[in-house]
Design a protein around this motif. Structure first.
Motif, short mmCIF file in Angstrom:
data_model
loop_
_atom_site.label_atom_id
_atom_site.label_comp_id
_atom_site.label_asym_id
_atom_site.label_seq_id
_atom_site.Cartn_x
_atom_site.Cartn_y
_atom_site.Cartn_z
N THR A 134 0.86 -1.18 0.00
CA THR A 134 0.00 0.00 0.00
C THR A 134 0.90 1.22 0.00
N VAL A 135 0.28 2.40 -0.09
CA VAL A 135 1.04 3.65 -0.01
C VAL A 135 0.63 4.38 1.27
N LEU A 136 1.58 5.09 1.86
CA LEU A 136 1.35 5.73 3.14
C LEU A 136 0.15 6.70 3.14
N PRO A 137 -0.03 7.53 2.11
CA PRO A 137 -1.20 8.42 2.16
C PRO A 137 -2.53 7.66 2.26
N ARG A 138 -2.67 6.57 1.53
CA ARG A 138 -3.89 5.76 1.58
C ARG A 138 -4.04 5.09 2.94
N LEU A 139 -2.94 4.57 3.46
CA LEU A 139 -2.96 3.91 4.75
C LEU A 139 -3.33 4.89 5.87
N THR A 140 -2.76 6.08 5.81
CA THR A 140 -3.05 7.11 6.81
C THR A 140 -4.51 7.55 6.73
N ARG A 141 -5.00 7.73 5.53
CA ARG A 141 -6.37 8.21 5.32
C ARG A 141 -7.41 7.17 5.73
N ASP A 142 -7.21 5.91 5.31
CA ASP A 142 -8.24 4.88 5.47
C ASP A 142 -8.01 3.91 6.63
N GLY A 143 -6.76 3.73 7.04
CA GLY A 143 -6.44 2.80 8.11
C GLY A 143 -6.07 1.42 7.60
N ALA A 144 -5.31 0.69 8.39
CA ALA A 144 -4.76 -0.61 7.98
C ALA A 144 -5.84 -1.68 7.80
N ARG A 145 -6.97 -1.54 8.48
CA ARG A 145 -8.02 -2.56 8.37
C ARG A 145 -8.94 -2.31 7.18
N ALA A 146 -8.82 -1.16 6.55
CA ALA A 146 -9.63 -0.84 5.36
C ALA A 146 -9.04 -1.55 4.14
N PRO A 147 -9.76 -1.59 3.04
CA PRO A 147 -9.23 -2.25 1.83
C PRO A 147 -8.16 -1.39 1.15
N VAL A 148 -6.98 -1.36 1.73
CA VAL A 148 -5.87 -0.57 1.20
C VAL A 148 -4.74 -1.45 0.67
N TRP A 149 -4.80 -2.75 0.88
CA TRP A 149 -3.71 -3.67 0.56
C TRP A 149 -3.92 -4.32 -0.80
N GLN A 150 -2.85 -4.37 -1.60
CA GLN A 150 -2.89 -5.05 -2.90
C GLN A 150 -1.90 -6.21 -2.85
N VAL A 151 -2.40 -7.41 -3.11
CA VAL A 151 -1.57 -8.62 -3.06
C VAL A 151 -0.65 -8.64 -4.28
#
Length: 76
Positions: free
Chosen positions: A40-57
């Motif tokens: 993931t990218v830090l801006p997306r992680l910061t905005r949405d949180g680690a439990r949100a759908p921010v991860w790409q396999v």
């Protein structure tokens, strides 16, 4: 294994580095490691949180939707 691409001086944008990482991973043949790698990218992680759908396999093809942490594949 989770990778977070963060802004860095004199480097391309985090999203571009994440895309390049996925592109390189697609060119690697099946290595049959039994672990899951997601990015993931830090801006997306910061905005949405680690439990949100921010991860790409990594290695699951182009344009795969992002997943929540709980929805990532389990290592075998």
């Amino acid at each position: 294994m989770l990778f977070v691409f963060a802004p860095a001086p004199r480097h391309t944008a985090p999203a571009a580095r994440e895309a390049a990482f996925h592109e390189r991973a697609r060119r690697v043949g099946s290595v049959n490691y039994q672990l899951t790698v997601a990015t993931t990218v830090l801006p997306r992680l910061t905005r949405d949180g680690a439990r949100a759908p921010v991860w790409q396999v990594v290695g699951n093809g182009h344009g795969e939707e992002r997943r929540a942490l709980a929805a990532l594949p389990k290592a075998r």
